[in-house]
Design a protein around this motif. Structure first.
Motif, short mmCIF file in Angstrom:
data_model
loop_
_atom_site.label_atom_id
_atom_site.label_comp_id
_atom_site.label_asym_id
_atom_site.label_seq_id
_atom_site.Cartn_x
_atom_site.Cartn_y
_atom_site.Cartn_z
N LEU A 58 0.84 -1.20 0.00
CA LEU A 58 0.00 0.00 0.00
C LEU A 58 0.87 1.25 0.00
O LEU A 58 1.89 1.31 0.69
CB LEU A 58 -0.92 0.03 1.22
N ASP A 59 0.46 2.25 -0.75
CA ASP A 59 1.16 3.54 -0.76
C ASP A 59 0.56 4.50 0.26
O ASP A 59 1.30 5.16 1.00
CB ASP A 59 1.11 4.17 -2.15
N VAL A 60 -0.77 4.58 0.28
CA VAL A 60 -1.44 5.49 1.21
C VAL A 60 -2.68 4.80 1.77
O VAL A 60 -3.22 3.87 1.18
CB VAL A 60 -1.85 6.82 0.54
N GLN B 124 1.64 7.19 15.00
CA GLN B 124 2.57 6.08 14.82
C GLN B 124 3.88 6.59 14.24
O GLN B 124 3.89 7.32 13.24
CB GLN B 124 1.94 5.04 13.88
N ALA B 125 4.97 6.26 14.87
CA ALA B 125 6.28 6.68 14.38
C ALA B 125 6.50 6.13 12.98
O ALA B 125 6.24 4.95 12.71
CB ALA B 125 7.38 6.18 15.32
N GLY B 126 6.96 6.99 12.08
CA GLY B 126 7.22 6.57 10.71
C GLY B 126 6.06 6.73 9.77
O GLY B 126 6.17 6.43 8.58
N ASP C 50 8.31 7.98 2.47
CA ASP C 50 7.80 8.29 1.12
C ASP C 50 7.41 9.75 0.98
O ASP C 50 6.69 10.11 0.04
CB ASP C 50 6.59 7.40 0.80
N ARG C 51 7.87 10.58 1.88
CA ARG C 51 7.45 11.98 1.88
C ARG C 51 7.77 12.68 0.56
O ARG C 51 7.03 13.57 0.12
CB ARG C 51 8.14 12.72 3.03
N SER D 50 7.82 11.25 -2.40
CA SER D 50 7.23 10.56 -3.55
C SER D 50 6.31 11.49 -4.33
O SER D 50 5.36 12.06 -3.78
CB SER D 50 6.44 9.34 -3.06
N ARG D 51 6.58 11.63 -5.61
CA ARG D 51 5.81 12.56 -6.45
C ARG D 51 4.36 12.13 -6.56
O ARG D 51 3.43 12.94 -6.47
CB ARG D 51 6.45 12.67 -7.83
N LYS D 52 4.13 10.82 -6.76
CA LYS D 52 2.76 10.35 -6.96
C LYS D 52 1.93 10.50 -5.69
O LYS D 52 0.73 10.82 -5.75
CB LYS D 52 2.76 8.89 -7.44
N ILE D 53 2.56 10.29 -4.53
CA ILE D 53 1.83 10.46 -3.27
C ILE D 53 1.49 11.93 -3.05
O ILE D 53 0.37 12.26 -2.63
CB ILE D 53 2.65 9.90 -2.10
N GLN D 54 2.42 12.81 -3.35
CA GLN D 54 2.14 14.23 -3.17
C GLN D 54 1.07 14.73 -4.14
O GLN D 54 0.25 15.58 -3.79
CB GLN D 54 3.43 15.05 -3.33
N GLN D 55 1.06 14.19 -5.35
CA GLN D 55 0.02 14.58 -6.31
C GLN D 55 -1.36 14.17 -5.80
O GLN D 55 -2.30 14.97 -5.84
CB GLN D 55 0.29 13.92 -7.67
N PHE D 56 -1.46 12.94 -5.31
CA PHE D 56 -2.74 12.46 -4.79
C PHE D 56 -3.12 13.23 -3.53
O PHE D 56 -4.30 13.59 -3.33
CB PHE D 56 -2.65 10.96 -4.52
#
Length: 299
Positions: A141-143, A153-155, A275-276, A278-284
């Motif tokens: 899972l990404d998000v 939760q740490a991390g 994953d801070r 990550s371009r795809k996570i930030q876009q979403f």
């Protein structure tokens, strides 16, 4: 062995003939106009035919040039097509999203076509369950979009998707045109088992006595809203989940203006801190927050 003139010369001729300009052909092939002219003259010497009638500002194809262009255009189109088919396809980037079934079907799902239009190269892979997930263990899972109360939760980065308005919702046929403040206690109250906002809290906030009578209950917001649409009773649910039913008139906010709604942050966007960047996570993430804030303004 094939007997053909220079392929480079044929490319120069095809570009000049298609664009009707040695200058434009030179720009397309990253050559100089004199180089294009030199290649074309070499072809004319090879065929012993003029391919262009030249003037100061433009070139025109001769009959021989027109015949050669028609054949070359077809041949180059076929070559380009087979090269494109044989080339390795660019891998489509995917984003794995986990959320509750009601959030997926009632809010996120209807908005995904807009996201896909904005980010056509990013494919959403969605999974859903009522149980929370641990992103540090679920590496696939990404998000995750968590519901209810979320433990730090740490991390893992956790960000609220804005305050949501929870209000009583019912079929307009059930409410009628003349509705008094105390009338809600006469209706069947549908309990949403997973919703952190309960009827007892709502009655207390509005200074009303909660009736002591049985309450049908469901474990999904989608089921609660469907029951309300069918006239079973009045649901206490997030207005976020009832957008379509409110817009269509299947549901109304009961006693709007008579009661004080409850506003609370109940959905949270979660992703791994690693994953801070990550371009795809930030876009979403950015798109999801824009949608959530737009809904809050509408409320």
């Amino acid at each position: 062995m094939r007997k053909l003139p220079s392929l480079q010369a044929l490319r120069a001729f095809e570009a000049a003939a298609r664009l009707q300009s040695f200058l434009l052909a030179a720009e397309e092939l990253h050559l100089t106009p004199s180089a294009i002219s030199h290649q074309v003259r070499g072809l004319e010497a090879y065929f012993e035919h003029k391919l262009f009638n030249r003037s100061n500002r433009r070139v025109e194809l001769t009959d021989s040039g027109g015949r050669l262009l028609a054949t070359l255009s077809t041949a180059f189109d076929m070559i380009e097509e087979v090269c494109r088919d044989l080339s390795p396809k660019a891998a489509a980037e995917s984003l794995s999203v986990h959320c509750t079934p009601s959030f997926a079907s009632k809010w996120l799902g209807p908005r995904l076509p807009a996201f896909m239009r904005e980010y056509p190269s990013l494919t959403i892979r969605m999974s859903s369950s009522a149980e929370p997930v641990d992103l540090l263990k679920e590496e696939g899972l990404d998000v995750a979009i968590a519901y209810g109360s979320v433990r730090a939760q740490a991390g893992v980065v956790i960000e609220a998707l804005g305050a949501e308005r929870t209000a009583p919702l019912a079929s307009p046929k059930l409410v009628g045109e003349r509705f008094e403040r105390e009338d809600i206690a006469k209706l069947t109250l549908i309990e949403s088992k997973l919703n952190p906002v309960r009827w007892r809290e709502w009655f207390k906030q509005n200074g009303l006595k909660m009736p002591d009578k049985p309450q049908p209950s469901f474990d999904r917001a989608a089921l609660v809203l469907a029951a309300a649409v069918d006239g079973l009773g009045v649901a206490l649910e997030s207005v976020r989940f009832a957008e379509r039913e409110l817009a269509s008139g299947e549901l109304v906010i009961v006693g709007e203006g008579l009661y004080s709604p409850i506003e609370r942050e109940t959905h949270f966007f979660c992703y791994r801190a690693a994953d801070r960047s990550s371009r795809k996570i930030q876009q979403f993430h950015d798109w999801l927050l824009r949608e959530s804030r737009a809904l809050s303004r509408d409320d």
